[in-house]
Design a protein around this motif. Structure first.
Motif, PDB file in Angstrom:
ATOM      1  N   GLY A   1      24.780  32.305 -34.378  1.00 21.56           N
ATOM      2  CA  GLY A   1      25.158  31.160 -33.574  1.00 21.56           C
ATOM      3  C   GLY A   1      24.662  29.878 -34.212  1.00 21.56           C
ATOM      4  O   GLY A   1      23.899  29.884 -35.178  1.00 21.56           O
ATOM      5  N   SER A   2      25.097  28.780 -33.650  1.00 22.67           N
ATOM      6  CA  SER A   2      24.737  27.492 -34.245  1.00 22.67           C
ATOM      7  C   SER A   2      23.229  27.250 -34.221  1.00 22.67           C
ATOM      8  O   SER A   2      22.659  26.769 -35.200  1.00 22.67           O
ATOM      9  CB  SER A   2      25.459  26.363 -33.523  1.00 22.67           C
ATOM     10  N   ILE A   3      22.576  27.625 -33.118  1.00 20.54           N
ATOM     11  CA  ILE A   3      21.123  27.413 -33.042  1.00 20.54           C
ATOM     12  C   ILE A   3      20.410  28.327 -34.029  1.00 20.54           C
ATOM     13  O   ILE A   3      19.476  27.905 -34.714  1.00 20.54           O
ATOM     14  CB  ILE A   3      20.613  27.614 -31.602  1.00 20.54           C
ATOM     15  N   SER A   4      20.851  29.565 -34.135  1.00 20.01           N
ATOM     16  CA  SER A   4      20.241  30.503 -35.088  1.00 20.01           C
ATOM     17  C   SER A   4      20.376  29.993 -36.515  1.00 20.01           C
ATOM     18  O   SER A   4      19.432  30.079 -37.298  1.00 20.01           O
ATOM     19  CB  SER A   4      20.899  31.883 -34.984  1.00 20.01           C
ATOM     20  N   ASP A   5      21.547  29.465 -36.844  1.00 17.26           N
ATOM     21  CA  ASP A   5      21.765  28.917 -38.187  1.00 17.26           C
ATOM     22  C   ASP A   5      20.840  27.740 -38.447  1.00 17.26           C
ATOM     23  O   ASP A   5      20.253  27.619 -39.521  1.00 17.26           O
ATOM     24  CB  ASP A   5      23.221  28.454 -38.363  1.00 17.26           C
ATOM     25  N   ARG A   6      20.685  26.891 -37.450  1.00 18.37           N
ATOM     26  CA  ARG A   6      19.852  25.708 -37.637  1.00 18.37           C
ATOM     27  C   ARG A   6      18.376  26.080 -37.772  1.00 18.37           C
ATOM     28  O   ARG A   6      17.660  25.519 -38.602  1.00 18.37           O
ATOM     29  CB  ARG A   6      20.070  24.736 -36.488  1.00 18.37           C
ATOM     30  N   VAL A   7      17.915  27.041 -36.976  1.00 16.30           N
ATOM     31  CA  VAL A   7      16.514  27.472 -37.058  1.00 16.30           C
ATOM     32  C   VAL A   7      16.249  28.180 -38.389  1.00 16.30           C
ATOM     33  O   VAL A   7      15.269  27.896 -39.076  1.00 16.30           O
ATOM     34  CB  VAL A   7      16.150  28.379 -35.865  1.00 16.30           C
ATOM     35  N   ALA A   8      17.129  29.102 -38.749  1.00 15.10           N
ATOM     36  CA  ALA A   8      16.967  29.814 -40.020  1.00 15.10           C
ATOM     37  C   ALA A   8      17.042  28.832 -41.190  1.00 15.10           C
ATOM     38  O   ALA A   8      16.299  28.960 -42.170  1.00 15.10           O
ATOM     39  CB  ALA A   8      18.032  30.892 -40.167  1.00 15.10           C
ATOM     40  N   GLY A   9      17.928  27.864 -41.092  1.00 13.52           N
ATOM     41  CA  GLY A   9      18.053  26.863 -42.146  1.00 13.52           C
ATOM     42  C   GLY A   9      16.793  26.037 -42.301  1.00 13.52           C
ATOM     43  O   GLY A   9      16.325  25.799 -43.416  1.00 13.52           O
ATOM     44  N   ALA A  10      16.233  25.621 -41.179  1.00 14.55           N
ATOM     45  CA  ALA A  10      14.998  24.833 -41.227  1.00 14.55           C
ATOM     46  C   ALA A  10      13.862  25.658 -41.818  1.00 14.55           C
ATOM     47  O   ALA A  10      13.080  25.158 -42.642  1.00 14.55           O
ATOM     48  CB  ALA A  10      14.637  24.341 -39.835  1.00 14.55           C
ATOM     49  N   ALA A  11      13.773  26.923 -41.418  1.00 14.90           N
ATOM     50  CA  ALA A  11      12.711  27.800 -41.938  1.00 14.90           C
ATOM     51  C   ALA A  11      12.862  27.997 -43.439  1.00 14.90           C
ATOM     52  O   ALA A  11      11.887  27.891 -44.198  1.00 14.90           O
ATOM     53  CB  ALA A  11      12.730  29.138 -41.212  1.00 14.90           C
TER      54      ALA A  11
ATOM     55  N   THR B   1      23.451  22.795 -42.087  1.00 16.19           N
ATOM     56  CA  THR B   1      24.745  22.115 -42.028  1.00 16.19           C
ATOM     57  C   THR B   1      25.777  22.982 -41.321  1.00 16.19           C
ATOM     58  O   THR B   1      26.567  22.482 -40.510  1.00 16.19           O
ATOM     59  CB  THR B   1      25.219  21.742 -43.441  1.00 16.19           C
ATOM     60  N   VAL B   2      25.772  24.274 -41.600  1.00 22.20           N
ATOM     61  CA  VAL B   2      26.700  25.197 -40.940  1.00 22.20           C
ATOM     62  C   VAL B   2      26.430  25.205 -39.435  1.00 22.20           C
ATOM     63  O   VAL B   2      27.360  25.164 -38.623  1.00 22.20           O
ATOM     64  CB  VAL B   2      26.579  26.625 -41.530  1.00 22.20           C
ATOM     65  N   GLY B   3      25.164  25.242 -39.059  1.00 21.82           N
ATOM     66  CA  GLY B   3      24.803  25.215 -37.642  1.00 21.82           C
ATOM     67  C   GLY B   3      25.286  23.945 -36.963  1.00 21.82           C
ATOM     68  O   GLY B   3      25.820  23.986 -35.846  1.00 21.82           O
ATOM     69  N   LYS B   4      25.130  22.820 -37.632  1.00 17.76           N
ATOM     70  CA  LYS B   4      25.599  21.540 -37.068  1.00 17.76           C
ATOM     71  C   LYS B   4      27.112  21.535 -36.942  1.00 17.76           C
ATOM     72  O   LYS B   4      27.664  21.018 -35.958  1.00 17.76           O
ATOM     73  CB  LYS B   4      25.125  20.386 -37.934  1.00 17.76           C
ATOM     74  N   ALA B   5      27.799  22.106 -37.928  1.00 10.52           N
ATOM     75  CA  ALA B   5      29.269  22.166 -37.875  1.00 10.52           C
ATOM     76  C   ALA B   5      29.722  23.050 -36.718  1.00 10.52           C
ATOM     77  O   ALA B   5      30.667  22.720 -36.009  1.00 10.52           O
ATOM     78  CB  ALA B   5      29.812  22.697 -39.198  1.00 10.52           C
ATOM     79  N   LYS B   6      29.025  24.158 -36.517  1.00  9.72           N
ATOM     80  CA  LYS B   6      29.374  25.039 -35.393  1.00  9.72           C
ATOM     81  C   LYS B   6      29.171  24.310 -34.068  1.00  9.72           C
ATOM     82  O   LYS B   6      29.970  24.465 -33.139  1.00  9.72           O
ATOM     83  CB  LYS B   6      28.533  26.311 -35.426  1.00  9.72           C
ATOM     84  N   ASP B   7      28.099  23.523 -33.975  1.00  8.22           N
ATOM     85  CA  ASP B   7      27.872  22.724 -32.763  1.00  8.22           C
ATOM     86  C   ASP B   7      29.035  21.771 -32.525  1.00  8.22           C
ATOM     87  O   ASP B   7      29.516  21.631 -31.396  1.00  8.22           O
ATOM     88  CB  ASP B   7      26.580  21.913 -32.875  1.00  8.22           C
ATOM     89  N   ALA B   8      29.454  21.126 -33.584  1.00 11.62           N
ATOM     90  CA  ALA B   8      30.538  20.138 -33.472  1.00 11.62           C
ATOM     91  C   ALA B   8      31.853  20.789 -33.060  1.00 11.62           C
ATOM     92  O   ALA B   8      32.637  20.198 -32.329  1.00 11.62           O
ATOM     93  CB  ALA B   8      30.711  19.393 -34.788  1.00 11.62           C
ATOM     94  N   LEU B   9      32.053  22.030 -33.501  1.00 15.44           N
ATOM     95  CA  LEU B   9      33.285  22.753 -33.178  1.00 15.44           C
ATOM     96  C   LEU B   9      33.206  23.513 -31.863  1.00 15.44           C
ATOM     97  O   LEU B   9      34.202  24.070 -31.411  1.00 15.44           O
ATOM     98  CB  LEU B   9      33.645  23.720 -34.306  1.00 15.44           C
ATOM     99  N   GLY B  10      32.022  23.552 -31.299  1.00 19.80           N
ATOM    100  CA  GLY B  10      31.852  24.261 -30.042  1.00 19.80           C
ATOM    101  C   GLY B  10      31.627  25.747 -30.226  1.00 19.80           C
ATOM    102  O   GLY B  10      31.922  26.541 -29.350  1.00 19.80           O
TER     103      GLY B  10
END
Length: 58
Positions: free
Chosen positions: A2-12, A48-57
């Motif tokens: 999911g978008s949050i998972s992508d963003r957390v994993a990306g930050a880590a 970036t993928v997580g942010k894009a998923k957020d933008a796309l819903g």
């Protein structure tokens, strides 16, 4: 992922990558520095993928 998972994993990945890169540069280990830079780039891409998923819903 999911978008949050992508963003957390990306930050880590980005934090770990920057740390590896700094340690590699400090110790003169070019291979570790390169691996760290690659992991940082991977993390930035995941974020970036997580942010894009957020933008796309998602």
């Amino acid at each position: 992922m999911g978008s949050i998972s992508d963003r957390v994993a990306g930050a880590a990945n980005s934090v770990v990558g920057k740390t590896k890169e700094a340690i590699g540069k400090e110790t003169g280990d070019a291979e570790l520095a390169a691996k760290g830079a690659a992991q940082d780039a991977k993390g930035k891409t995941q974020t970036t993928v997580g942010k894009a998923k957020d933008a796309l819903g998602d």
